[in-house]
Design a protein around this motif. Sequence first.
Motif, PDB file in Angstrom:
ATOM      1  N   MET A 198       0.859  -1.196   0.070  1.00 12.51           N
ATOM      2  CA  MET A 198       0.088  -0.053   0.071  1.00 12.51           C
ATOM      3  C   MET A 198       0.807   1.231   0.046  1.00 12.51           C
ATOM      4  O   MET A 198       0.651   2.106  -0.830  1.00 12.51           O
ATOM      5  CB  MET A 198      -0.880  -0.009   1.187  1.00 12.51           C
ATOM      6  CG  MET A 198      -2.060  -1.240   1.113  1.00 12.51           C
ATOM      7  SD  MET A 198      -3.144  -0.705   0.126  1.00 12.51           S
ATOM      8  CE  MET A 198      -3.994  -2.278  -0.206  1.00 12.51           C
ATOM      9  N   GLY A 199       1.735   1.275   0.780  1.00 13.04           N
ATOM     10  CA  GLY A 199       2.761   2.376   1.084  1.00 13.04           C
ATOM     11  C   GLY A 199       3.490   2.913   0.018  1.00 13.04           C
ATOM     12  O   GLY A 199       3.637   4.273  -0.424  1.00 13.04           O
ATOM     13  N   GLU A 217      12.285   3.844   4.337  1.00 13.90           N
ATOM     14  CA  GLU A 217      11.940   2.346   4.253  1.00 13.90           C
ATOM     15  C   GLU A 217      13.178   1.784   4.735  1.00 13.90           C
ATOM     16  O   GLU A 217      14.277   1.769   4.242  1.00 13.90           O
ATOM     17  CB  GLU A 217      11.324   1.950   2.662  1.00 13.90           C
ATOM     18  CG  GLU A 217      11.509   0.409   2.393  1.00 13.90           C
ATOM     19  CD  GLU A 217      10.433  -0.148   3.202  1.00 13.90           C
ATOM     20  OE1 GLU A 217       9.314   0.015   3.317  1.00 13.90           O
ATOM     21  OE2 GLU A 217      10.971  -1.118   3.719  1.00 13.90           O
ATOM     22  N   ARG A 222      13.577  -3.842  -1.138  1.00 15.94           N
ATOM     23  CA  ARG A 222      12.387  -3.126  -1.512  1.00 15.94           C
ATOM     24  C   ARG A 222      12.327  -1.922  -1.790  1.00 15.94           C
ATOM     25  O   ARG A 222      11.687  -1.703  -3.062  1.00 15.94           O
ATOM     26  CB  ARG A 222      11.413  -3.225  -0.177  1.00 15.94           C
ATOM     27  CG  ARG A 222      10.067  -2.917  -0.569  1.00 15.94           C
ATOM     28  CD  ARG A 222       9.060  -3.174   0.570  1.00 15.94           C
ATOM     29  NE  ARG A 222       8.700  -4.697   0.732  1.00 15.94           N
ATOM     30  CZ  ARG A 222       7.638  -5.120   1.388  1.00 15.94           C
ATOM     31  NH1 ARG A 222       7.117  -4.552   2.424  1.00 15.94           N
ATOM     32  NH2 ARG A 222       7.554  -6.594   1.496  1.00 15.94           N
ATOM     33  N   HIS A 288       0.386  -1.974  12.193  1.00 13.34           N
ATOM     34  CA  HIS A 288      -0.721  -2.740  12.640  1.00 13.34           C
ATOM     35  C   HIS A 288      -0.362  -3.979  13.348  1.00 13.34           C
ATOM     36  O   HIS A 288      -0.811  -4.527  13.911  1.00 13.34           O
ATOM     37  CB  HIS A 288      -1.876  -2.964  11.736  1.00 13.34           C
ATOM     38  CG  HIS A 288      -1.328  -3.898  10.585  1.00 13.34           C
ATOM     39  ND1 HIS A 288      -0.599  -3.343   9.426  1.00 13.34           N
ATOM     40  CD2 HIS A 288      -1.362  -5.149  10.404  1.00 13.34           C
ATOM     41  CE1 HIS A 288      -0.137  -4.229   8.928  1.00 13.34           C
ATOM     42  NE2 HIS A 288      -0.725  -5.521   9.080  1.00 13.34           N
ATOM     43  N   GLN A 295       9.262  -2.376  11.922  1.00 10.50           N
ATOM     44  CA  GLN A 295      10.571  -2.482  12.422  1.00 10.50           C
ATOM     45  C   GLN A 295      11.066  -1.736  13.645  1.00 10.50           C
ATOM     46  O   GLN A 295      10.905  -0.165  13.344  1.00 10.50           O
ATOM     47  CB  GLN A 295      11.423  -2.266  11.298  1.00 10.50           C
ATOM     48  CG  GLN A 295      12.859  -2.282  11.602  1.00 10.50           C
ATOM     49  CD  GLN A 295      13.655  -3.833  10.702  1.00 10.50           C
ATOM     50  OE1 GLN A 295      12.961  -4.298  10.158  1.00 10.50           O
ATOM     51  NE2 GLN A 295      15.029  -3.084  10.689  1.00 10.50           N
ATOM     52  N   TYR A 343      -2.713   7.470   9.034  1.00 17.91           N
ATOM     53  CA  TYR A 343      -2.968   7.011   7.568  1.00 17.91           C
ATOM     54  C   TYR A 343      -3.714   5.736   7.790  1.00 17.91           C
ATOM     55  O   TYR A 343      -3.554   4.765   6.800  1.00 17.91           O
ATOM     56  CB  TYR A 343      -1.849   7.138   6.691  1.00 17.91           C
ATOM     57  CG  TYR A 343      -2.537   7.595   5.327  1.00 17.91           C
ATOM     58  CD1 TYR A 343      -3.732   7.431   4.940  1.00 17.91           C
ATOM     59  CD2 TYR A 343      -1.314   8.120   4.331  1.00 17.91           C
ATOM     60  CE1 TYR A 343      -4.099   7.490   3.698  1.00 17.91           C
ATOM     61  CE2 TYR A 343      -1.891   8.277   3.119  1.00 17.91           C
ATOM     62  CZ  TYR A 343      -3.285   7.943   2.794  1.00 17.91           C
ATOM     63  OH  TYR A 343      -3.769   8.151   1.626  1.00 17.91           O
ATOM     64  N   TYR A 514      -4.719  -6.267  14.014  1.00 11.85           N
ATOM     65  CA  TYR A 514      -5.964  -5.557  13.588  1.00 11.85           C
ATOM     66  C   TYR A 514      -7.138  -6.432  14.318  1.00 11.85           C
ATOM     67  O   TYR A 514      -8.199  -5.951  14.247  1.00 11.85           O
ATOM     68  CB  TYR A 514      -6.307  -5.575  12.278  1.00 11.85           C
ATOM     69  CG  TYR A 514      -5.619  -4.151  11.464  1.00 11.85           C
ATOM     70  CD1 TYR A 514      -5.825  -2.936  12.158  1.00 11.85           C
ATOM     71  CD2 TYR A 514      -4.974  -4.473  10.263  1.00 11.85           C
ATOM     72  CE1 TYR A 514      -5.161  -1.720  11.540  1.00 11.85           C
ATOM     73  CE2 TYR A 514      -4.371  -3.170   9.796  1.00 11.85           C
ATOM     74  CZ  TYR A 514      -4.579  -1.998  10.091  1.00 11.85           C
ATOM     75  OH  TYR A 514      -4.119  -0.942   9.523  1.00 11.85           O
TER      76      TYR A 514
HETATM   77  P1  NAD Z   1       3.511  -3.784   4.212  1.00 14.42           P
HETATM   78  O1  NAD Z   1       3.703  -4.738   5.217  1.00 14.42           O
HETATM   79  O2  NAD Z   1       3.614  -4.238   2.773  1.00 14.42           O
HETATM   80  O3  NAD Z   1       4.609  -2.704   3.862  1.00 14.42           O
HETATM   81  C1  NAD Z   1       5.146  -1.936   5.225  1.00 14.42           C
HETATM   82  C2  NAD Z   1       6.447  -1.474   4.908  1.00 14.42           C
HETATM   83  O4  NAD Z   1       6.895  -0.385   6.032  1.00 14.42           O
HETATM   84  C3  NAD Z   1       7.504  -2.518   4.684  1.00 14.42           C
HETATM   85  O5  NAD Z   1       8.222  -2.342   3.590  1.00 14.42           O
HETATM   86  C4  NAD Z   1       8.366  -2.473   5.833  1.00 14.42           C
HETATM   87  O6  NAD Z   1       9.745  -2.685   5.585  1.00 14.42           O
HETATM   88  C5  NAD Z   1       8.239  -0.571   6.237  1.00 14.42           C
HETATM   89  N1  NAD Z   1       8.704  -0.557   7.729  1.00 14.42           N
HETATM   90  C6  NAD Z   1       8.289  -1.359   8.713  1.00 14.42           C
HETATM   91  N2  NAD Z   1       8.659  -0.518   9.935  1.00 14.42           N
HETATM   92  C7  NAD Z   1       9.414   0.527   9.408  1.00 14.42           C
HETATM   93  C8  NAD Z   1       9.999   1.456  10.058  1.00 14.42           C
HETATM   94  N3  NAD Z   1       9.895   1.653  11.292  1.00 14.42           N
HETATM   95  N4  NAD Z   1      10.769   2.582   9.269  1.00 14.42           N
HETATM   96  C9  NAD Z   1      10.564   2.595   8.150  1.00 14.42           C
HETATM   97  N5  NAD Z   1       9.921   1.684   7.238  1.00 14.42           N
HETATM   98  C10 NAD Z   1       9.216   0.728   7.945  1.00 14.42           C
HETATM   99  O7  NAD Z   1       2.360  -2.885   4.240  1.00 14.42           O
HETATM  100  P2  NAD Z   1       1.244  -2.004   3.297  1.00 14.42           P
HETATM  101  O8  NAD Z   1       0.590  -2.968   2.645  1.00 14.42           O
HETATM  102  O9  NAD Z   1       2.017  -0.927   2.690  1.00 14.42           O
HETATM  103  O10 NAD Z   1       0.394  -1.173   4.482  1.00 14.42           O
HETATM  104  C11 NAD Z   1       0.833  -0.351   5.393  1.00 14.42           C
HETATM  105  C12 NAD Z   1       0.024  -0.001   6.394  1.00 14.42           C
HETATM  106  O11 NAD Z   1      -1.215   0.875   5.982  1.00 14.42           O
HETATM  107  C13 NAD Z   1      -0.699  -1.299   7.036  1.00 14.42           C
HETATM  108  O12 NAD Z   1      -0.739  -0.866   8.421  1.00 14.42           O
HETATM  109  C14 NAD Z   1      -1.908  -1.234   6.331  1.00 14.42           C
HETATM  110  O13 NAD Z   1      -2.963  -1.983   7.102  1.00 14.42           O
HETATM  111  C15 NAD Z   1      -2.406   0.188   6.279  1.00 14.42           C
HETATM  112  N6  NAD Z   1      -3.307   0.374   4.964  1.00 14.42           N
HETATM  113  C16 NAD Z   1      -3.882   1.555   5.161  1.00 14.42           C
HETATM  114  C17 NAD Z   1      -4.800   1.753   3.970  1.00 14.42           C
HETATM  115  C18 NAD Z   1      -5.432   3.203   3.873  1.00 14.42           C
HETATM  116  O14 NAD Z   1      -6.287   3.384   2.895  1.00 14.42           O
HETATM  117  N7  NAD Z   1      -4.928   4.254   4.586  1.00 14.42           N
HETATM  118  C19 NAD Z   1      -5.355   0.975   3.171  1.00 14.42           C
HETATM  119  C20 NAD Z   1      -4.646  -0.258   3.560  1.00 14.42           C
HETATM  120  C21 NAD Z   1      -3.604  -0.520   4.516  1.00 14.42           C
END
Ligand code: NAD
Length: 573
Positions: A198-199, A217, A222, A288, A295, A343, A514
Amino acid sequence: MTTDPTTPESVTTQRMPTDRPGIDRPILPGERLKAQRGLELRAKSWRTEGLLRMLENVLEVGEKPEELVVYAALGKAARDWDSYFKIRRALTGMDTDSTLMIQSGKPIGVFPTHSGAPRVLIANSNLVGRWATTEHFYELYDKNKIAWGGLTAGCWQYIGFQGVLQGTFETFAAASKVHFDQDDLKGRFVFTAGLGGMGSAQPLAIWMLGGVALVPEVNGERALERQAHGLVQHVTHDLDEAIALCTDARAKGEARSVTWVGNAVEALETLLERGIIPDIVTDMTSAHDALHGYQPLGLTTAQAAQMRSDDPDKLIGLARETMVRHVKALLNMEDAGAVAFDYGNNLRSQARDHGFPGGFRLKVFTEAYLRPLFSRGIGPFRWVALSGDSADIAYLDALTQELFPDDAPVQRWVRAARLHVPEQGLPARTAWLGHTQRTRMALAANAAVARGDIGPIAFTRDHLDAGSMAHPNIMTENLKDGTDAVSDWPLLNALLNTASGADLVAIHSGGGGYAGYMTSAGVTCIADGSEETAGRLERVMNADTGWGVLRYADAGYGEAEETKKREGLGLGF
Ligand code: NAD
């Protein structure tokens, strides 16, 4: 921006037909399944063939297909490989008047129903209230008794980062309008973090709006992969360089996106120390999930992986400690003049559960920016060209221009998406359409399928839609009538879509971090060009968005009440 190069066609085409990953056997690390293209059916109808392609597609575009993980660390397309292959077998063998029942990613039975009924019904990760805890979820998960479907992973509606890209694009555009009275982000510096499934939409969305994005990141590999896909321009291990790239671009009013390979908290604290305050700060790390996602400071990704197996409790404690610092840094940024918002990744809740409730001062993005849209039934609608032909998406892009010429946000998005959104998996388009618009779009597309102008199309949406989600810390936080946690709404949404004849209906609750936090509903309809489908499409689209409008009208939102009256929704008297 190019087609996803991580899909090695050679893997699927050069192997013997009996050794195709994800078709004849599980996918191994480094391999990809390519969703079926073309107009040849493997199932008995397009309704089941289409759903099978949607299942294949979430693995084609997903994060870790070898573990059936689509996104968010643990969001899975099926419980395990045995379940996955059984789902495939059921979908290909099912008659056109039966329904496949799937419980948390495991197919349980096929029942004779009728041709107007859904072909697939799914419930993912739903636990009875008192037992809906992270601990109990993992207890069941470890026994392979449950799986988490995320929002769109377990019901095969994820289309890659484009899905969240438009939401991100609209959210940042709305934030800029509200706070800076600007239609774009020109000259604005946005800090956020995480390049996950997502991010990774964030740097592209901010860049598309003309702004400057700094997106730390922790996972360097990645970050480089995202850069190779054109999602972020600069990747550096040097924080000073990253900051300089951003401040320079802000000063010049140029669009730029930068990833520093490192921890979000370290970057935020450094910016604060140096008095460099971005215009907007937020976060989309996988907060979450303190065990599998977020991390902690001071650990490399390899060290975190080691601790995950050796001492999971220690890892969770360290992650939550960092999350408290993360929330405090966001609050300090807000105090220093930045616009700060949550977010939707549960960061504030994790910090609260670790003894710091102060994060709830940060407004959640839905309340701050999106609620007026939901009140009109506008939300993350999307369609997928099941034949794999990009020309079908071009046709439908043109159709949106023809059907909604006066809808400026839709026109702006579709134009920008055509220019900047790389194709990922089966060609797809998101467009935040509202009540009656979705119906018109789906019916016009179905007619085009009937004429043979385009191939069959899947219409679906994210669960983060007006009537389909109760999530008191994301979607429904701080509702006017205090009904933030009432999950009757998404449950009734799913029942209504089932009664209306959708092809797939799913009810999801939160898993992992969650667990206990949310319930949502998903829906998919396959436009196969038939008249019978036209009737079902009309009913489902009207019901799905109409229910969303009624949900917000019931909660006391004036705009929803007006839409309800204008469109004749409600009891009819
Ligand atoms: P993901 O697990 O695919 O990616 C998360 C990324 O964050 C990973 O690449 C990880 O290495 C990185 N990360 C973790 N801790 C970190 C830190 N302290 N500093 C820097 N990087 C760090 O998750 P995703 O699919 O990208 O989703 C991200 C979050 O957004 C989840 O919690 C998800 O549930 C939430 N989300 C939000 C929405 C929205 O509409 N706002 C929609 C879906 C999901």
